[in-house]
Design a protein around this motif. Structure first.
Motif, PDB file in Angstrom:
ATOM      1  N   ARG A  83      44.674  33.383  36.428  1.00 50.78           N
ATOM      2  CA  ARG A  83      45.712  32.671  37.172  1.00 50.78           C
ATOM      3  C   ARG A  83      46.860  32.347  36.223  1.00 50.78           C
ATOM      4  N   PHE A  84      48.092  32.594  36.683  1.00 53.99           N
ATOM      5  CA  PHE A  84      49.281  32.378  35.865  1.00 53.99           C
ATOM      6  C   PHE A  84      49.860  30.980  36.111  1.00 53.99           C
ATOM      7  N   LEU A  85      50.415  30.407  35.076  1.00 55.48           N
ATOM      8  CA  LEU A  85      51.155  29.149  35.175  1.00 55.48           C
ATOM      9  C   LEU A  85      52.522  29.361  34.541  1.00 55.48           C
ATOM     10  N   PRO A  86      53.579  28.786  35.138  1.00 55.90           N
ATOM     11  CA  PRO A  86      53.567  27.729  36.158  1.00 55.90           C
ATOM     12  C   PRO A  86      53.519  28.217  37.610  1.00 55.90           C
ATOM     13  N   CYS A  87      53.609  29.533  37.875  1.00 50.71           N
ATOM     14  CA  CYS A  87      53.721  29.991  39.266  1.00 50.71           C
ATOM     15  C   CYS A  87      52.405  29.870  40.030  1.00 50.71           C
ATOM     16  N   GLN A  88      51.251  29.822  39.314  1.00 50.95           N
ATOM     17  CA  GLN A  88      49.910  29.644  39.884  1.00 50.95           C
ATOM     18  C   GLN A  88      49.403  30.843  40.686  1.00 50.95           C
ATOM     19  N   HIS A  89      50.018  32.006  40.516  1.00 46.38           N
ATOM     20  CA  HIS A  89      49.498  33.198  41.183  1.00 46.38           C
ATOM     21  C   HIS A  89      48.250  33.722  40.458  1.00 46.38           C
ATOM     22  N   LYS A  90      47.276  34.170  41.235  1.00 50.45           N
ATOM     23  CA  LYS A  90      46.073  34.804  40.693  1.00 50.45           C
ATOM     24  C   LYS A  90      46.020  36.211  41.270  1.00 50.45           C
ATOM     25  N   VAL A  91      46.473  37.191  40.492  1.00 53.13           N
ATOM     26  CA  VAL A  91      46.668  38.530  41.032  1.00 53.13           C
ATOM     27  C   VAL A  91      46.099  39.633  40.145  1.00 53.13           C
ATOM     28  N   MET A  92      45.581  39.293  38.948  1.00 55.98           N
ATOM     29  CA  MET A  92      45.149  40.325  38.018  1.00 55.98           C
ATOM     30  C   MET A  92      43.750  40.034  37.483  1.00 55.98           C
ATOM     31  N   CYS A  93      43.073  41.113  37.044  1.00 52.30           N
ATOM     32  CA  CYS A  93      41.805  40.968  36.332  1.00 52.30           C
ATOM     33  C   CYS A  93      42.107  40.765  34.842  1.00 52.30           C
ATOM     34  N   GLU A  94      41.083  40.386  34.086  1.00 56.86           N
ATOM     35  CA  GLU A  94      41.264  40.108  32.667  1.00 56.86           C
ATOM     36  C   GLU A  94      41.721  41.354  31.904  1.00 56.86           C
ATOM     37  N   GLN A  95      41.143  42.519  32.213  1.00 62.20           N
ATOM     38  CA  GLN A  95      41.491  43.744  31.478  1.00 62.20           C
ATOM     39  C   GLN A  95      42.948  44.128  31.697  1.00 62.20           C
ATOM     40  N   CYS A  96      43.410  44.092  32.952  1.00 57.11           N
ATOM     41  CA  CYS A  96      44.799  44.465  33.240  1.00 57.11           C
ATOM     42  C   CYS A  96      45.768  43.441  32.659  1.00 57.11           C
ATOM     43  N   TRP A  97      45.369  42.160  32.671  1.00 56.36           N
ATOM     44  CA  TRP A  97      46.228  41.134  32.091  1.00 56.36           C
ATOM     45  C   TRP A  97      46.415  41.378  30.594  1.00 56.36           C
ATOM     46  N   GLN A  98      45.348  41.721  29.879  1.00 51.21           N
ATOM     47  CA  GLN A  98      45.470  41.980  28.448  1.00 51.21           C
ATOM     48  C   GLN A  98      46.387  43.174  28.179  1.00 51.21           C
ATOM     49  N   GLN A  99      46.259  44.220  29.007  1.00 53.84           N
ATOM     50  CA  GLN A  99      47.134  45.386  28.846  1.00 53.84           C
ATOM     51  C   GLN A  99      48.591  45.023  29.149  1.00 53.84           C
ATOM     52  N   TRP A 100      48.792  44.244  30.208  1.00 57.97           N
ATOM     53  CA  TRP A 100      50.150  43.833  30.609  1.00 57.97           C
ATOM     54  C   TRP A 100      50.791  42.958  29.535  1.00 57.97           C
ATOM     55  N   ARG A 101      50.003  42.064  28.950  1.00 54.05           N
ATOM     56  CA  ARG A 101      50.528  41.177  27.911  1.00 54.05           C
ATOM     57  C   ARG A 101      50.866  41.958  26.641  1.00 54.05           C
ATOM     58  N   THR A 102      50.068  42.984  26.346  1.00 55.81           N
ATOM     59  CA  THR A 102      50.345  43.810  25.168  1.00 55.81           C
ATOM     60  C   THR A 102      51.649  44.594  25.335  1.00 55.81           C
ATOM     61  N   LEU A 103      51.883  45.109  26.545  1.00 54.15           N
ATOM     62  CA  LEU A 103      53.100  45.878  26.806  1.00 54.15           C
ATOM     63  C   LEU A 103      54.342  44.992  26.822  1.00 54.15           C
ATOM     64  N   ASN A 104      54.185  43.721  27.197  1.00 58.90           N
ATOM     65  CA  ASN A 104      55.333  42.809  27.317  1.00 58.90           C
ATOM     66  C   ASN A 104      55.080  41.576  26.459  1.00 58.90           C
ATOM     67  N   ASN A 105      55.039  41.781  25.148  1.00 61.20           N
ATOM     68  CA  ASN A 105      54.577  40.718  24.269  1.00 61.20           C
ATOM     69  C   ASN A 105      55.589  39.602  24.037  1.00 61.20           C
ATOM     70  N   THR A 106      56.811  39.762  24.492  1.00 62.44           N
ATOM     71  CA  THR A 106      57.815  38.706  24.279  1.00 62.44           C
ATOM     72  C   THR A 106      57.891  37.768  25.483  1.00 62.44           C
ATOM     73  N   LYS A 107      58.257  38.330  26.642  1.00 61.61           N
ATOM     74  CA  LYS A 107      58.336  37.541  27.871  1.00 61.61           C
ATOM     75  C   LYS A 107      57.485  38.225  28.941  1.00 61.61           C
ATOM     76  N   VAL A 108      56.283  37.705  29.142  1.00 63.39           N
ATOM     77  CA  VAL A 108      55.356  38.297  30.106  1.00 63.39           C
ATOM     78  C   VAL A 108      55.615  37.669  31.466  1.00 63.39           C
ATOM     79  N   GLU A 109      55.939  38.505  32.454  1.00 68.82           N
ATOM     80  CA  GLU A 109      56.253  38.023  33.786  1.00 68.82           C
ATOM     81  C   GLU A 109      55.069  38.205  34.729  1.00 68.82           C
TER      82      GLU A 109
END
Length: 375
Positions: free
Chosen positions: A275-301
């Motif tokens: 679950r993301f904060l502050p928007c509180q959306h829960k839309v991703m699994c842990e594996q995809c979140w780690q990949q998404w954060r790695t690709l966008n390491n400065t400002k993760v949306e």
């Protein structure tokens, strides 16, 4: 497998994907132990063919040196043990999966106890999972066809009555209820399967504080209360007061899934866990979140609303989005149009409170998600 056996992949004629369980060291005593296991496993296979029991397919007598022989137990090969699955997935396991596992194991135990057979070593490493993540009980080396037992065996922590029987065995013939001991072991397994941030078994040092540990979880996850009650009941110190396996089956059947399992919006394969904060959306699994954060390491949306994610958490709630209670009235006033949930429309109004996930639609402002249900 334990300290006596090894397990090997095998083929028997045209049958493939089999497993052979064989002794590490063969002797007259250990061969007798295998023959006894084969006896009980064959009985269970014949009488519980429709249950979640690993079937014994063949018993093979293999000739070895000096006119000696050993017995091989041949059965289907499974993907992994429940213990391996929990170690890998407990941090993202959905509560509905836990209940499904508990129900199938309790159903198998009920069938065994109805036949007056006790397993006496129920634990996660003796539960196998197939490719569809269905549970099957294995290892009948400690099984016995009598509910009352005197043999001291099992995996620690042992039920208190078995510990007492061990301490009193010098005084004479001491028995214990094997079915109640199975239920105690099942209670330990229920705790092990409880969704948590990391894999954890209930060891003997934690047992005195188990009630406090479980109550803390129940306060944060109200829908777990019935499940937690069964853990406490199974671990009760008085064997006669523990629930029977068939009672547990009825209780687990009565636990509804919280809401339908929602898949990750990125891979569409695994359950949403982050679950993301502050928007509180829960839309991703842990594996995809780690990949998404790695690709966008400065400002993760957030992939849904494009809000910058400052914190991410994990929880067991299915709602895609939580609406804070102090915003609820203004939302109801602004969007008093139609409530859409699973294809049905309802009028939005002041009667809503936090609960089920739904959508409110507005022709000008589009769609936003809110977690609501009616009083």
């Amino acid at each position: 497998m334990g300290g006596f056996f090894t397990v090997h992949t095998a083929q028997w004629g045209t049958e493939t994907n089999l497993a052979v369980k064989k002794l590490i060291h063969s002797s007259a005593e250990t061969n007798q132990m295998v023959a006894l296991e084969a006896h009980y496993h064959r009985i269970v296979t014949r009488l519980c063919s429709d249950g979640h029991i690993v079937p014994l397919l063949h018993v093979y007598e293999n000739n070895i040196a000096n006119n000696q022989s050993e017995l091989w137990l041949i059965m289907p090969r499974y993907s992994m043990s429940l213990r391996d699955y929990l170690i890998k997935n407990i941090h993202q396991m959905h509560f509905s999966r836990t209940v499904s596992f508990a129900l199938s194991i309790a159903t198998s135990l009920a069938k065994l106890h109805h036949l007056e057979i006790v397993h006496r070593d129920i634990k996660s490493s003796n539960i196998m999972l197939d490719d569809n993540e269905q549970c099957y009980i294995i290892d009948f080396g400690t099984a016995k066809s009598a509910l009352y037992n005197k043999t001291i065996l099992g995996t620690f922590p042992l039920p208190p009555e078995i510990v007492a029987a061990y301490l009193q065995q010098h005084t004479g013939f001491v028995t214990y209820d094997g079915a109640a001991a199975d239920i105690y072991s099942f209670g330990l397994l229920l705790y092990e399967m409880l969704p948590k941030s990391s894999y954890q078994q209930l060891d003997i040092n934690a047992l005195p504080n188990v009630k406090q540990l479980l109550l803390a979880q129940a306060q944060s996850k109200a829908h777990l209360q019935v499940y937690i009650d069964q853990i406490l009941a199974c671990l009760g110190p008085i064997p006669a007061k523990r629930p029977r396996a068939d009672d547990l089956v009825v209780i687990f059947q009565s636990i509804p899934p919280t809401i339908e399992i929602k898949l990750c919006m990125s891979c569409e394969e695994r359950e949403r866990t982050v679950r993301f904060l502050p928007c509180q959306h829960k839309v991703m699994c842990e594996q995809c979140w780690q990949q998404w954060r790695t690709l966008n390491n400065t400002k993760v949306e957030c992939i849904l609303c494009k809000t910058i994610v400052t914190i991410h958490t994990q929880d067991n709630y299915d709602a895609t989005f939580f609406v804070q209670s102090n915003k609820m009235m203004s939302l109801s006033m602004r969007y008093k149009k139609s409530y859409v949930s699973r294809g049905k429309g309802y009028e939005c109004g002041y009667g809503w409170r936090l609960g089920l996930i739904g959508e409110c639609r507005d022709d000008k402002l589009g769609v936003f998600f809110m977690q609501i249900h009616w009083n």
